[in-house]
Design a protein around this motif. Structure first.
Motif, mmCIF file in Angstrom:
data_model
loop_
_atom_site.group_PDB
_atom_site.id
_atom_site.type_symbol
_atom_site.label_atom_id
_atom_site.label_comp_id
_atom_site.label_asym_id
_atom_site.label_seq_id
_atom_site.Cartn_x
_atom_site.Cartn_y
_atom_site.Cartn_z
ATOM 1 N N ASN A 249 0.830 -1.212 0.000
ATOM 2 C CA ASN A 249 0.000 0.000 0.000
ATOM 3 C C ASN A 249 0.861 1.258 0.000
ATOM 4 O O ASN A 249 0.692 2.155 0.830
ATOM 5 C CB ASN A 249 -0.958 0.008 1.192
ATOM 6 N N GLU A 250 1.769 1.300 -0.948
ATOM 7 C CA GLU A 250 2.625 2.469 -1.097
ATOM 8 C C GLU A 250 3.011 2.629 -2.566
ATOM 9 O O GLU A 250 2.828 1.715 -3.383
ATOM 10 C CB GLU A 250 3.886 2.338 -0.236
ATOM 11 N N THR A 251 3.530 3.797 -2.887
ATOM 12 C CA THR A 251 3.917 4.111 -4.256
ATOM 13 C C THR A 251 5.319 3.600 -4.548
ATOM 14 O O THR A 251 6.241 3.811 -3.752
ATOM 15 C CB THR A 251 3.887 5.635 -4.494
ATOM 16 N N ALA B 226 20.516 10.300 -13.905
ATOM 17 C CA ALA B 226 19.328 11.117 -13.636
ATOM 18 C C ALA B 226 19.243 11.521 -12.176
ATOM 19 O O ALA B 226 18.453 12.406 -11.819
ATOM 20 C CB ALA B 226 18.064 10.355 -14.034
ATOM 21 N N ALA B 227 20.056 10.887 -11.327
ATOM 22 C CA ALA B 227 19.959 11.124 -9.885
ATOM 23 C C ALA B 227 20.170 12.581 -9.480
ATOM 24 O O ALA B 227 19.448 13.073 -8.599
ATOM 25 C CB ALA B 227 20.942 10.212 -9.140
ATOM 26 N N PRO B 228 21.133 13.315 -10.056
ATOM 27 C CA PRO B 228 21.266 14.727 -9.648
ATOM 28 C C PRO B 228 19.985 15.522 -9.829
ATOM 29 O O PRO B 228 19.647 16.373 -8.996
ATOM 30 C CB PRO B 228 22.392 15.244 -10.553
ATOM 31 N N PHE B 229 19.269 15.238 -10.905
ATOM 32 C CA PHE B 229 17.983 15.914 -11.130
ATOM 33 C C PHE B 229 17.004 15.589 -10.007
ATOM 34 O O PHE B 229 16.369 16.487 -9.435
ATOM 35 C CB PHE B 229 17.409 15.493 -12.478
ATOM 36 N N PHE B 230 16.866 14.295 -9.691
ATOM 37 C CA PHE B 230 15.897 13.906 -8.671
ATOM 38 C C PHE B 230 16.337 14.343 -7.273
ATOM 39 O O PHE B 230 15.492 14.691 -6.443
ATOM 40 C CB PHE B 230 15.666 12.393 -8.717
ATOM 41 N N ILE B 231 17.619 14.324 -7.012
ATOM 42 C CA ILE B 231 18.108 14.801 -5.719
ATOM 43 C C ILE B 231 17.731 16.274 -5.538
ATOM 44 O O ILE B 231 17.331 16.710 -4.448
ATOM 45 C CB ILE B 231 19.634 14.627 -5.616
ATOM 46 N N ASP B 232 17.806 17.035 -6.602
ATOM 47 C CA ASP B 232 17.480 18.457 -6.529
ATOM 48 C C ASP B 232 15.978 18.699 -6.474
ATOM 49 O O ASP B 232 15.497 19.523 -5.692
ATOM 50 C CB ASP B 232 18.073 19.188 -7.743
ATOM 51 N N GLN B 233 15.223 17.963 -7.286
ATOM 52 C CA GLN B 233 13.799 18.254 -7.461
ATOM 53 C C GLN B 233 12.864 17.318 -6.695
ATOM 54 O O GLN B 233 11.795 17.747 -6.267
ATOM 55 C CB GLN B 233 13.447 18.195 -8.953
ATOM 56 N N ALA B 234 13.248 16.042 -6.557
ATOM 57 C CA ALA B 234 12.308 15.075 -5.982
ATOM 58 C C ALA B 234 13.066 13.884 -5.388
ATOM 59 O O ALA B 234 12.996 12.767 -5.922
ATOM 60 C CB ALA B 234 11.330 14.598 -7.057
ATOM 61 N N PRO B 235 13.771 14.087 -4.277
ATOM 62 C CA PRO B 235 14.549 12.980 -3.698
ATOM 63 C C PRO B 235 13.698 11.787 -3.265
ATOM 64 O O PRO B 235 14.151 10.650 -3.342
ATOM 65 C CB PRO B 235 15.265 13.632 -2.508
ATOM 66 N N GLU B 236 12.474 12.040 -2.828
ATOM 67 C CA GLU B 236 11.619 10.931 -2.416
ATOM 68 C C GLU B 236 11.239 10.058 -3.612
ATOM 69 O O GLU B 236 11.095 8.837 -3.481
ATOM 70 C CB GLU B 236 10.361 11.453 -1.721
ATOM 71 N N THR B 237 11.081 10.680 -4.771
ATOM 72 C CA THR B 237 10.812 9.909 -5.983
ATOM 73 C C THR B 237 11.982 8.984 -6.287
ATOM 74 O O THR B 237 11.786 7.813 -6.653
ATOM 75 C CB THR B 237 10.555 10.851 -7.170
ATOM 76 N N LEU B 238 13.203 9.472 -6.139
ATOM 77 C CA LEU B 238 14.376 8.636 -6.363
ATOM 78 C C LEU B 238 14.432 7.499 -5.348
ATOM 79 O O LEU B 238 14.748 6.354 -5.697
ATOM 80 C CB LEU B 238 15.647 9.474 -6.292
ATOM 81 N N ARG B 239 14.117 7.777 -4.112
ATOM 82 C CA ARG B 239 14.132 6.732 -3.086
ATOM 83 C C ARG B 239 13.138 5.625 -3.451
ATOM 84 O O ARG B 239 13.458 4.422 -3.362
ATOM 85 C CB ARG B 239 13.782 7.320 -1.716
ATOM 86 N N LEU C 30 22.058 6.183 -2.553
ATOM 87 C CA LEU C 30 21.435 6.064 -1.234
ATOM 88 C C LEU C 30 21.990 7.115 -0.279
ATOM 89 O O LEU C 30 21.240 7.699 0.525
ATOM 90 C CB LEU C 30 21.662 4.662 -0.678
ATOM 91 N N ALA C 31 23.282 7.373 -0.367
ATOM 92 C CA ALA C 31 23.887 8.409 0.481
ATOM 93 C C ALA C 31 23.368 9.794 0.105
ATOM 94 O O ALA C 31 23.071 10.619 0.975
ATOM 95 C CB ALA C 31 25.411 8.357 0.357
ATOM 96 N N ALA C 32 23.251 10.055 -1.189
ATOM 97 C CA ALA C 32 22.772 11.365 -1.643
ATOM 98 C C ALA C 32 21.332 11.610 -1.204
ATOM 99 O O ALA C 32 20.971 12.734 -0.814
ATOM 100 C CB ALA C 32 22.885 11.465 -3.161
ATOM 101 N N ILE C 33 20.503 10.574 -1.258
ATOM 102 C CA ILE C 33 19.115 10.715 -0.803
ATOM 103 C C ILE C 33 19.077 11.055 0.682
ATOM 104 O O ILE C 33 18.334 11.953 1.118
ATOM 105 C CB ILE C 33 18.335 9.417 -1.078
ATOM 106 N N ALA C 34 19.875 10.352 1.469
ATOM 107 C CA ALA C 34 19.906 10.613 2.913
ATOM 108 C C ALA C 34 20.358 12.036 3.203
ATOM 109 O O ALA C 34 19.820 12.704 4.101
ATOM 110 C CB ALA C 34 20.825 9.611 3.597
ATOM 111 N N LYS C 35 21.340 12.520 2.450
ATOM 112 C CA LYS C 35 21.813 13.897 2.627
ATOM 113 C C LYS C 35 20.684 14.894 2.411
ATOM 114 O O LYS C 35 20.563 15.903 3.120
ATOM 115 C CB LYS C 35 22.939 14.193 1.636
ATOM 116 N N LYS C 36 19.861 14.611 1.423
ATOM 117 C CA LYS C 36 18.783 15.537 1.067
ATOM 118 C C LYS C 36 17.590 15.417 2.008
ATOM 119 O O LYS C 36 16.818 16.366 2.174
ATOM 120 C CB LYS C 36 18.337 15.255 -0.375
ATOM 121 N N GLN C 37 17.419 14.253 2.648
ATOM 122 C CA GLN C 37 16.217 14.009 3.451
ATOM 123 C C GLN C 37 16.470 14.107 4.954
ATOM 124 O O GLN C 37 15.702 13.539 5.734
ATOM 125 C CB GLN C 37 15.621 12.647 3.085
#
Length: 325
Positions: free
Chosen positions: A136-138, A160-173, A233-240
């Motif tokens: 029950n999640e996206t 594509a990760a730099p784009f998502f890290i900047d604009q939508a890190p949760e989408t990348l996760r 994974l490290a970049a996402i954590a940095k952003k979140q």
């Protein structure tokens, strides 16, 4: 489909003459607007909607996942009706976002801002949000376009990760979670028990839109994909938030992720004769870029582990190895 006059959605009928060659009774999509103007009302406007209706967006090892918009049982007709009712607000919101995005990057020049606007559309156009009915999640999947249509290729997600890290890190996760689940042998509840038994990170999940790839059928890029995954994974954590909460979802995957780090250590300082993301050139022996990526990945992963209780020894080990290399 075909229609005429004042047709509505309910009047549309399917063209059942298919499949057929593109030049056999050409399929044409045309729309005519009646847009009266006068001296009192010299301007007018109209819009049309194009939508893709899918019974399923993705099949993940046996389980069909519907599009995000259909997660509550919404029909395509309901979706279009809602979009039509919200058309003005959606247009205003989109225009406001476009302006904000362009202005934020125009300080680097108008050409850069133009490129950013195009990149936003192309990059987001390659992903699809699907609803995981078991959790029950996206979940998010990326299509490797202009090649062979692989699902969520890690060395395609990575640039594509730099784009998502900047604009939508949760989408990348949410894009990486299906890959982690596959690597962690969590596919059985979905219907297909695909045992992933490799020491390095997966390359992709299958051929769009079906995720069913056996590990030995992967295009093996051991250091490339392991390094890419740990760095992202490290970049996402940095952003979140860069705290324990931001990496809590990784707890079930620590054994395999530490295993990928261990594989990188075993492969350095010389990765040997491996494929990298430039796979069109074939294996590239003694690839210094792969070695550098592996070193960066070790330190990045060490810093992530520093946020997780009970992982301080592993963090120190991977950091020291990165420094040594």
């Amino acid at each position: 489909f075909n229609q005429g006059g004042d047709a509505t959605i309910a009047d549309v009928t399917d063209d059942s003459n298919g499949p057929r060659a593109a030049d056999d009774d050409w399929i044409v999509l045309a729309l005519e607007f009646n847009m009266p103007v006068s001296k009192l009302s010299p301007t007018t406007s109209a819009y049309m909607m194009l939508a893709l209706d899918q019974g399923s967006s993705q099949r993940y090892f046996g389980t069909n996942m519907v599009p995000y918009w259909a997660r509550t049982g919404t029909s395509a007709t309901d979706m279009l009706t809602l979009a039509s009712a919200s058309a003005v607000d959606l247009k205003d919101t989109a225009a406001s976002f476009d302006t904000e995005l362009y202005n934020a990057h125009s300080k680097f020049g108008t050409k850069y801002a133009d490129l950013t606007s195009l990149v936003y559309r192309q990059t987001t156009g390659a992903i699809e949000k699907a609803w995981n009915p078991l959790l029950n999640e996206t979940w998010v999947f990326m299509k490797e376009i202009s090649s062979d249509g692989d699902v969520s290729t890690i060395d395609v997600v990575y640039p594509a990760a730099p784009f998502f890290i900047d604009q939508a890190p949760e989408t990348l996760r949410r894009m990486l979670v299906p890959v982690l689940a596959y690597g962690n042998n969590e596919t059985a509840p979905y219907g297909l028990d695909m045992q992933y038994n490799l020491s390095w990170a997966p390359h992709h999940l299958g051929t769009w839109p079906v995720c069913d790839l056996a590990p030995m059928d992967q295009e093996q890029m051991p250091v490339e994909e392991s390094g890419n995954l740990l760095i992202m994974l490290a970049a996402i954590a940095k952003k979140q938030g860069w705290d324990a909460d931001s990496v809590a979802y990784l707890t079930p995957y620590l054994p395999i992720l530490n295993g990928y780090a261990d594989y990188i250590i075993q492969s350095l300082p010389d990765p040997g004769d491996q494929l990298c993301t430039d796979d069109f050139e074939g294996p590239s022996p003694h690839n210094s870029n792969l070695a550098a990526k592996g070193i960066v990945a070790l330190e990045a992963w060490a810093q992530v582990l520093g946020l997780i209780d009970g992982q301080s020894d592993a963090a120190a080990l991977y950091s020291s190895q990165a420094t040594e290399f």
